[in-house]
Design a protein around this motif. Structure first.
Motif, PDB file in Angstrom:
ATOM      1  N   ALA A  22      31.442  47.274  52.325  1.00 39.53           N
ATOM      2  CA  ALA A  22      31.511  48.610  52.902  1.00 39.53           C
ATOM      3  C   ALA A  22      32.699  48.740  53.844  1.00 39.53           C
ATOM      4  N   ALA A  23      33.032  47.650  54.553  1.00 42.74           N
ATOM      5  CA  ALA A  23      34.122  47.685  55.521  1.00 42.74           C
ATOM      6  C   ALA A  23      35.454  47.357  54.874  1.00 42.74           C
ATOM      7  N   SER A  24      35.434  46.519  53.870  1.00 43.71           N
ATOM      8  CA  SER A  24      36.663  46.091  53.212  1.00 43.71           C
ATOM      9  C   SER A  24      36.438  46.084  51.707  1.00 43.71           C
ATOM     10  N   PRO A  25      37.218  46.830  50.937  1.00 41.61           N
ATOM     11  CA  PRO A  25      37.014  46.873  49.487  1.00 41.61           C
ATOM     12  C   PRO A  25      37.083  45.472  48.889  1.00 41.61           C
ATOM     13  N   PRO A  26      36.219  45.171  47.928  1.00 40.02           N
ATOM     14  CA  PRO A  26      36.175  43.817  47.366  1.00 40.02           C
ATOM     15  C   PRO A  26      37.441  43.469  46.606  1.00 40.02           C
ATOM     16  N   ARG A  27      37.818  42.206  46.703  1.00 39.44           N
ATOM     17  CA  ARG A  27      38.945  41.675  45.924  1.00 39.44           C
ATOM     18  C   ARG A  27      38.371  41.151  44.615  1.00 39.44           C
ATOM     19  N   GLN A  47      43.348  45.325  45.500  1.00 41.43           N
ATOM     20  CA  GLN A  47      42.037  44.748  45.216  1.00 41.43           C
ATOM     21  C   GLN A  47      42.074  43.818  44.001  1.00 41.43           C
ATOM     22  N   ILE A  48      43.074  43.976  43.148  1.00 43.03           N
ATOM     23  CA  ILE A  48      43.117  43.253  41.873  1.00 43.03           C
ATOM     24  C   ILE A  48      43.899  41.956  42.065  1.00 43.03           C
ATOM     25  N   LEU A  49      43.182  40.839  42.075  1.00 38.70           N
ATOM     26  CA  LEU A  49      43.818  39.531  42.260  1.00 38.70           C
ATOM     27  C   LEU A  49      44.328  38.946  40.947  1.00 38.70           C
ATOM     28  N   GLY A  50      43.788  39.377  39.835  1.00 40.06           N
ATOM     29  CA  GLY A  50      44.226  38.834  38.553  1.00 40.06           C
ATOM     30  C   GLY A  50      43.605  39.590  37.391  1.00 40.06           C
ATOM     31  N   LEU A  51      44.351  39.637  36.282  1.00 43.37           N
ATOM     32  CA  LEU A  51      43.892  40.278  35.059  1.00 43.37           C
ATOM     33  C   LEU A  51      43.765  39.240  33.951  1.00 43.37           C
ATOM     34  N   SER A  52      43.172  39.641  32.852  1.00 46.23           N
ATOM     35  CA  SER A  52      42.938  38.713  31.744  1.00 46.23           C
ATOM     36  C   SER A  52      44.245  38.276  31.096  1.00 46.23           C
ATOM     37  N   ARG A  53      44.165  37.222  30.333  1.00 46.25           N
ATOM     38  CA  ARG A  53      45.370  36.657  29.696  1.00 46.25           C
ATOM     39  C   ARG A  53      45.984  37.588  28.664  1.00 46.25           C
ATOM     40  N   PHE A  54      45.245  38.615  28.220  1.00 45.60           N
ATOM     41  CA  PHE A  54      45.766  39.556  27.235  1.00 45.60           C
ATOM     42  C   PHE A  54      46.223  40.869  27.876  1.00 45.60           C
ATOM     43  N   ALA A  55      46.277  40.920  29.186  1.00 43.63           N
ATOM     44  CA  ALA A  55      46.539  42.177  29.892  1.00 43.63           C
ATOM     45  C   ALA A  55      47.888  42.781  29.532  1.00 43.63           C
ATOM     46  N   ARG A  56      48.866  41.966  29.194  1.00 43.54           N
ATOM     47  CA  ARG A  56      50.214  42.480  28.931  1.00 43.54           C
ATOM     48  C   ARG A  56      50.524  42.575  27.443  1.00 43.54           C
ATOM     49  N   ASP A  57      49.500  42.583  26.618  1.00 40.96           N
ATOM     50  CA  ASP A  57      49.699  42.640  25.166  1.00 40.96           C
ATOM     51  C   ASP A  57      49.670  44.054  24.618  1.00 40.96           C
ATOM     52  N   GLY A  58      49.910  45.054  25.455  1.00 43.01           N
ATOM     53  CA  GLY A  58      49.970  46.434  25.003  1.00 43.01           C
ATOM     54  C   GLY A  58      48.670  47.200  25.132  1.00 43.01           C
ATOM     55  N   TRP A  59      47.620  46.571  25.637  1.00 39.32           N
ATOM     56  CA  TRP A  59      46.330  47.241  25.756  1.00 39.32           C
ATOM     57  C   TRP A  59      46.289  48.198  26.936  1.00 39.32           C
ATOM     58  N   GLN A  60      47.140  47.974  27.928  1.00 35.53           N
ATOM     59  CA  GLN A  60      47.021  48.737  29.167  1.00 35.53           C
ATOM     60  C   GLN A  60      48.198  49.696  29.358  1.00 35.53           C
ATOM     61  N   SER A  61      48.653  50.301  28.277  1.00 36.09           N
ATOM     62  CA  SER A  61      49.855  51.121  28.373  1.00 36.09           C
ATOM     63  C   SER A  61      49.675  52.320  29.305  1.00 36.09           C
ATOM     64  N   GLN A  62      48.437  52.753  29.507  1.00 39.48           N
ATOM     65  CA  GLN A  62      48.203  53.901  30.371  1.00 39.48           C
ATOM     66  C   GLN A  62      48.376  53.559  31.839  1.00 39.48           C
ATOM     67  N   LYS A  83      39.647  32.850  44.722  1.00 38.71           N
ATOM     68  CA  LYS A  83      38.505  33.137  45.593  1.00 38.71           C
ATOM     69  C   LYS A  83      38.197  34.637  45.690  1.00 38.71           C
ATOM     70  N   PRO A  84      37.959  35.289  44.565  1.00 34.84           N
ATOM     71  CA  PRO A  84      37.661  36.728  44.609  1.00 34.84           C
ATOM     72  C   PRO A  84      36.266  36.989  45.161  1.00 34.84           C
ATOM     73  N   LYS A 104      29.656  27.707  41.152  1.00 34.68           N
ATOM     74  CA  LYS A 104      30.551  27.522  42.295  1.00 34.68           C
ATOM     75  C   LYS A 104      30.369  28.612  43.354  1.00 34.68           C
ATOM     76  N   GLY A 105      29.396  29.475  43.138  1.00 33.15           N
ATOM     77  CA  GLY A 105      29.070  30.475  44.147  1.00 33.15           C
ATOM     78  C   GLY A 105      29.760  31.804  44.012  1.00 33.15           C
ATOM     79  N   LEU A 106      30.510  32.022  42.925  1.00 38.89           N
ATOM     80  CA  LEU A 106      31.161  33.318  42.754  1.00 38.89           C
ATOM     81  C   LEU A 106      30.173  34.348  42.205  1.00 38.89           C
ATOM     82  N   HIS A 107      30.408  35.572  42.572  1.00 40.29           N
ATOM     83  CA  HIS A 107      29.562  36.664  42.097  1.00 40.29           C
ATOM     84  C   HIS A 107      30.195  37.288  40.860  1.00 40.29           C
ATOM     85  N   LEU A 108      29.431  37.390  39.797  1.00 42.48           N
ATOM     86  CA  LEU A 108      29.900  37.949  38.542  1.00 42.48           C
ATOM     87  C   LEU A 108      29.166  39.242  38.220  1.00 42.48           C
ATOM     88  N   ALA A 109      29.896  40.227  37.742  1.00 42.96           N
ATOM     89  CA  ALA A 109      29.306  41.426  37.138  1.00 42.96           C
ATOM     90  C   ALA A 109      29.582  41.308  35.647  1.00 42.96           C
TER      91      ALA A 109
END
Length: 277
Positions: A22-27, A47-62, A83-84, A104-109
């Motif tokens: 609530a105080a700081s947007p999640p990373r 907020q975005i620390l990393g994208l998938s390995r296919f992120a630059r393969d033309g899927w995200q042109s928008q 450490k997101p 390892k204690g990370l929270h996954l959605a």
């Protein structure tokens, strides 16, 4: 229920001295192209620390220039180093990697793949809450609904019978996401005439005999990169389904069923206007 569990996890983080969203947007990091699309549309860049390995393969042109974001390998190690606060994943991502991150204690959605527009809207709203920007989710859903209205107007009173066709003769049935999308617009799928509900492979002869008004494909042109795509440029299909009988919706716009659906619907609207007699 999944959304409730996630909100409980956020509260637990705050009470345990972790990141207080609530105080700081999640990373966040994304593990696949579909969650890439959602984060790029709904989260702040920082907020975005990393994208998938296919992120630059033309899927995200928008999304414009995404070179600022690290691209992950798909393994757990580089996610752990970042450490997101939250990892956005899919039930189709590698299970062992997801389980290790949890251990390892990370929270996954872990997001499901939407099966229709209602589920797509719900997922956009859910991730908007996760990023701390529900207003952006509302705007994306409004954009989707406006594009749907335009597509319905373009298809109104046409009563077109269409066949969604892809590699090696795969036909998407009315219960598939693409079939559901076409049905929402008001186009009738001919897949049921082949006995397909979710989908199945059809022979060239069966497709030609079926004689739908249009086939729906993911790319235009007469070039095939491999044997699977060669099916779509077979001389028989080109004879009965030349460009004016083909509706082209790029696969990258429909594969995820998320924030790019508005673009998919606008592409469909443009195609309906192009092929209109």
């Amino acid at each position: 229920m999944r959304r409730f569990v996630f909100l409980v996890a956020i509260a637990a983080l705050g009470m345990s001295g972790g990141a207080v969203f609530a105080a700081s947007p999640p990373r966040m990091v994304s593990m696949n192209v579909c969650s890439d699309q959602l984060l790029l549309a709904l989260a702040d860049p920082e907020q975005i620390l990393g994208l998938s390995r296919f992120a630059r393969d033309g899927w995200q042109s928008q999304a414009g220039d995404i070179s600022r974001y690290p691209v992950l390998s798909g393994a757990a190690e580089d996610v752990l180093l970042l450490k997101p606060d939250l990892v956005i994943a899919s039930a189709f991502d590698k299970r062992s990697t997801r389980e290790l991150l949890k251990a390892k204690g990370l929270h996954l959605a872990e997001l499901a793949v939407p099966r229709n527009l209602d589920e797509a809207r719900a997922q956009i709203r859910e991730v908007g809450d996760m990023t701390g920007h529900p207003d952006r989710a509302v705007a994306e859903i409004a954009r989707l609904d406006a594009a749907l209205a335009r597509a319905r107007r373009a298809a109104a009173e046409r009563h077109y019978r269409v066949l969604p066709l892809s590699r090696r003769g795969w036909v998407a049935g009315s219960d598939s996401f693409l079939g559901s999308l076409l049905g929402e617009v008001g186009l009738r799928s001919a897949a049921g005439d082949l006995g397909f509900t979710f989908g199945g492979f059809a022979s060239l002869e069966a497709i030609v005999s079926l004689r739908p008004d249009f086939i729906v494909v993911s790319q235009a042109g007469d070039y095939a990169r491999d044997d699977g795509q060669a099916f779509l440029v077979h001389p028989a299909l080109e004879r009965f389904y030349p460009p004016e009988r083909r509706i082209v919706i790029p696969e990258r716009l429909t594969e995820c069923g998320g924030v790019m659906l508005a673009d998919a619907l606008d592409a469909l609207t443009a195609e309906l206007q192009r092929v209109r007699p």
